[in-house]
Motif scaffolding. Structure first.
Motif, PDB file in Angstrom:
ATOM      1  N   VAL A 112      36.115  67.669  62.330  1.00  0.00           N
ATOM      2  CA  VAL A 112      35.573  66.439  61.245  1.00  0.00           C
ATOM      3  C   VAL A 112      36.759  65.578  61.119  1.00  0.00           C
ATOM      4  N   SER A 113      37.788  66.183  60.911  1.00  0.00           N
ATOM      5  CA  SER A 113      39.186  65.207  60.595  1.00  0.00           C
ATOM      6  C   SER A 113      39.452  64.470  61.952  1.00  0.00           C
ATOM      7  N   SER A 114      39.231  65.194  63.072  1.00  0.00           N
ATOM      8  CA  SER A 114      39.477  64.500  64.271  1.00  0.00           C
ATOM      9  C   SER A 114      38.530  63.281  64.830  1.00  0.00           C
ATOM     10  N   PHE A 115      37.216  63.673  64.375  1.00  0.00           N
ATOM     11  CA  PHE A 115      36.008  62.616  64.645  1.00  0.00           C
ATOM     12  C   PHE A 115      36.086  61.521  63.928  1.00  0.00           C
ATOM     13  N   PHE A 116      36.535  61.694  62.870  1.00  0.00           N
ATOM     14  CA  PHE A 116      36.606  60.486  61.971  1.00  0.00           C
ATOM     15  C   PHE A 116      37.451  59.540  62.719  1.00  0.00           C
ATOM     16  N   VAL A 117      38.388  59.728  63.646  1.00  0.00           N
ATOM     17  CA  VAL A 117      39.247  58.690  64.061  1.00  0.00           C
ATOM     18  C   VAL A 117      39.014  58.584  65.531  1.00  0.00           C
ATOM     19  N   PHE A 118      38.241  59.561  66.030  1.00  0.00           N
ATOM     20  CA  PHE A 118      38.231  59.640  67.708  1.00  0.00           C
ATOM     21  C   PHE A 118      37.439  58.355  68.275  1.00  0.00           C
ATOM     22  N   GLY A 119      38.346  58.042  69.289  1.00  0.00           N
ATOM     23  CA  GLY A 119      37.724  56.967  69.989  1.00  0.00           C
ATOM     24  C   GLY A 119      38.522  55.492  69.443  1.00  0.00           C
ATOM     25  N   THR A 120      39.239  55.481  68.434  1.00  0.00           N
ATOM     26  CA  THR A 120      39.758  54.287  67.831  1.00  0.00           C
ATOM     27  C   THR A 120      41.195  54.152  68.643  1.00  0.00           C
ATOM     28  N   PRO A 121      41.753  52.936  68.590  1.00  0.00           N
ATOM     29  CA  PRO A 121      43.186  52.596  68.840  1.00  0.00           C
ATOM     30  C   PRO A 121      43.929  53.929  68.571  1.00  0.00           C
ATOM     31  N   ASN A 122      44.793  54.546  69.310  1.00  0.00           N
ATOM     32  CA  ASN A 122      45.645  55.497  69.033  1.00  0.00           C
ATOM     33  C   ASN A 122      45.351  56.525  68.042  1.00  0.00           C
ATOM     34  N   ASN A 123      43.825  56.698  67.955  1.00  0.00           N
ATOM     35  CA  ASN A 123      43.035  57.845  66.923  1.00  0.00           C
ATOM     36  C   ASN A 123      43.931  57.758  65.468  1.00  0.00           C
ATOM     37  N   ASN A 124      43.854  56.370  65.053  1.00  0.00           N
ATOM     38  CA  ASN A 124      44.591  56.546  63.807  1.00  0.00           C
ATOM     39  C   ASN A 124      43.887  55.541  62.705  1.00  0.00           C
ATOM     40  N   ALA A 125      42.574  55.345  63.076  1.00  0.00           N
ATOM     41  CA  ALA A 125      41.790  54.477  61.908  1.00  0.00           C
ATOM     42  C   ALA A 125      40.332  54.971  62.014  1.00  0.00           C
ATOM     43  N   ILE A 126      40.048  55.093  60.888  1.00  0.00           N
ATOM     44  CA  ILE A 126      38.679  55.615  60.674  1.00  0.00           C
ATOM     45  C   ILE A 126      37.435  54.626  61.118  1.00  0.00           C
ATOM     46  N   SER A 127      36.548  55.314  62.190  1.00  0.00           N
ATOM     47  CA  SER A 127      35.624  54.654  62.685  1.00  0.00           C
ATOM     48  C   SER A 127      33.931  54.400  62.084  1.00  0.00           C
ATOM     49  N   PRO A 128      33.745  53.305  61.582  1.00  0.00           N
ATOM     50  CA  PRO A 128      32.439  53.265  60.955  1.00  0.00           C
ATOM     51  C   PRO A 128      31.271  54.087  61.743  1.00  0.00           C
ATOM     52  N   MET A 129      31.328  53.683  63.070  1.00  0.00           N
ATOM     53  CA  MET A 129      30.415  54.403  63.677  1.00  0.00           C
ATOM     54  C   MET A 129      30.345  55.920  64.014  1.00  0.00           C
ATOM     55  N   ASN A 130      31.448  56.429  63.931  1.00  0.00           N
ATOM     56  CA  ASN A 130      31.528  58.041  63.791  1.00  0.00           C
ATOM     57  C   ASN A 130      31.353  58.457  62.564  1.00  0.00           C
ATOM     58  N   CYS A 131      31.591  57.834  61.484  1.00  0.00           N
ATOM     59  CA  CYS A 131      30.990  58.155  59.962  1.00  0.00           C
ATOM     60  C   CYS A 131      29.490  58.070  60.177  1.00  0.00           C
ATOM     61  N   ALA A 132      28.844  57.147  60.639  1.00  0.00           N
ATOM     62  CA  ALA A 132      27.495  57.190  60.802  1.00  0.00           C
ATOM     63  C   ALA A 132      26.908  58.447  61.346  1.00  0.00           C
ATOM     64  N   ILE A 133      27.499  58.725  62.356  1.00  0.00           N
ATOM     65  CA  ILE A 133      27.112  59.809  63.272  1.00  0.00           C
ATOM     66  C   ILE A 133      27.334  61.299  62.396  1.00  0.00           C
ATOM     67  N   LEU A 134      28.383  61.295  61.854  1.00  0.00           N
ATOM     68  CA  LEU A 134      28.482  62.264  60.927  1.00  0.00           C
ATOM     69  C   LEU A 134      27.612  62.371  59.673  1.00  0.00           C
ATOM     70  N   GLU A 135      27.110  61.365  59.115  1.00  0.00           N
ATOM     71  CA  GLU A 135      26.036  61.340  57.972  1.00  0.00           C
ATOM     72  C   GLU A 135      24.971  61.818  58.617  1.00  0.00           C
ATOM     73  N   SER A 136      24.453  61.588  59.912  1.00  0.00           N
ATOM     74  CA  SER A 136      23.370  62.328  60.380  1.00  0.00           C
ATOM     75  C   SER A 136      23.530  63.736  60.621  1.00  0.00           C
ATOM     76  N   LEU A 137      24.644  64.053  61.067  1.00  0.00           N
ATOM     77  CA  LEU A 137      24.903  65.539  61.061  1.00  0.00           C
ATOM     78  C   LEU A 137      24.729  66.262  59.898  1.00  0.00           C
ATOM     79  N   MET A 138      25.030  65.743  58.818  1.00  0.00           N
ATOM     80  CA  MET A 138      24.903  66.557  57.563  1.00  0.00           C
ATOM     81  C   MET A 138      23.407  66.892  57.366  1.00  0.00           C
ATOM     82  N   SER A 139      22.548  66.073  57.835  1.00  0.00           N
ATOM     83  CA  SER A 139      20.960  66.577  57.595  1.00  0.00           C
ATOM     84  C   SER A 139      20.681  67.410  58.741  1.00  0.00           C
ATOM     85  N   PHE A 140      21.412  67.980  59.783  1.00  0.00           N
ATOM     86  CA  PHE A 140      21.206  69.035  60.594  1.00  0.00           C
ATOM     87  C   PHE A 140      20.865  70.308  59.939  1.00  0.00           C
TER      88      PHE A 140
END
Length: 306
Positions: A112-140
């Motif tokens: 989870v901590s890695s996925f929050f920033v995955f795919g962003t420049p230098n992996n050091n910023a929270i990605s809004p799109m990744n957050c939306a994905i994690l939101e959906s996962l919370m209903s799995f």
């Protein structure tokens, strides 16, 4: 133009469009700078489990590539489609873990901590799109989310507070607490991670929404812990807009004056909240049952006259 057509098409037409224009080159279209938006619209409208399974099979080994090429939107709507059509949950979870380099989720609890920033420049910023994905996962389904939940609870409390005060990451925590598939045991564990930080959350614009969710899902002991921490900083909270709202909503002045009265009030409020979920359903059942009785009565009268 094609995006508009997809938006207006019927489920049968969506299936035809997929079979004739998307199926053969699914991955290439998802990676294309323009065509990926059509694919995103298609995933939002797709209604065939078989077609979705084909797409997931074509993409599951390429999630990392999609994120690296800034095509996270495709993954987001693919995850959402799997949630909507209730299929492919296990495949999606494994593919996401593999994309961020988690090969053994039983021991590696950084997903989870890695996925929050995955795919962003230098992996050091929270990605809004990744957050939306994690939101959906919370209903799995919870039985497939055990390792993901473990990685959520393994986040260091100071880092968790930062996420709770972020405009998009905070929604993931709210989704965790609001999940209908997660049991109260894991939700209470997450609440415990915030002990000592409730005042910090209450003072923040977005953190205040998180603490509301925490309070709503807390048991009696944990609600008292939250209220006691806020009561100790009542003056400080009173100087902040978010803090003043929570002082009123949680009835902190009453808690300080008469805790036993406060506890009884919270117990009543919890019962009201519980029944508010079921009351609309109950009223609907009563309405339908009454309608059936009326129809039966009218039919009986008609037969008796004849």
């Amino acid at each position: 133009m094609l995006e508009k057509i997809i938006t207006c098409a019927t489920p049968a037409q969506i299936a035809t469009l997929y079979q004739s224009h998307f199926r053969a080159d699914c991955l290439e279209l998802c990676l294309d700078a323009r065509a990926n938006f059509c694919m995103q619209h298609l995933l939002q409208r797709i209604a065939s489990v078989d077609d979705l399974t084909e797409i997931l099979t074509a993409l599951e080994g390429h999630f990392k590539e999609l994120f690296e090429q800034h095509r996270a939107g495709v993954v987001r709507w693919l995850v959402d489609a799997c949630l909507r059509l209730k299929t492919g949950h296990a495949v999606v979870v494994k593919a996401l873990q593999k994309a961020v380099g988690i090969n053994n989720p039983k021991w590696d609890k950084t997903f989870v901590s890695s996925f929050f920033v995955f795919g962003t420049p230098n992996n050091n910023a929270i990605s809004p799109m990744n957050c939306a994905i994690l939101e959906s996962l919370m209903s799995f389904p919870f039985e497939l989310m055990g390792r993901t939940v473990d990685s959520f609870l393994a986040i260091d409390p100071p880092e968790l507070v930062l996420y709770a005060c972020d405009p998009t990451a905070s929604r993931v925590i709210e989704a965790f607490m609001s999940s209908t598939t997660f049991n109260s045991h894991v939700k209470h564990k997450l609440i415990d991670c915030f002990i000592g930080s409730f005042v910090s959350l209450a003072l923040h614009q977005f953190g205040s929404f998180v603490i509301e969710k925490l309070f709503l899902q807390a048991n009696k002991t944990r609600r008292i812990a939250i209220a006691a921490e806020l009561a100790g900083a009542e003056e400080r909270l009173g100087r902040a807009k978010a803090g003043r709202m929570l002082l009123t909503k949680f009835k902190i002045p009453m808690f300080k004056r008469a805790q036993h009265v406060w506890e009884e009030q919270m117990r009543v409020n919890q019962k009201v909240h519980f029944f508010s979920y079921f009351l609309p359903f109950q009223l609907g059942v009563i309405y339908v049952f009454g309608l059936l009785l009326l129809m039966h009565d009218l039919r009986q009268r008609r037969f008796s006259r004849s």
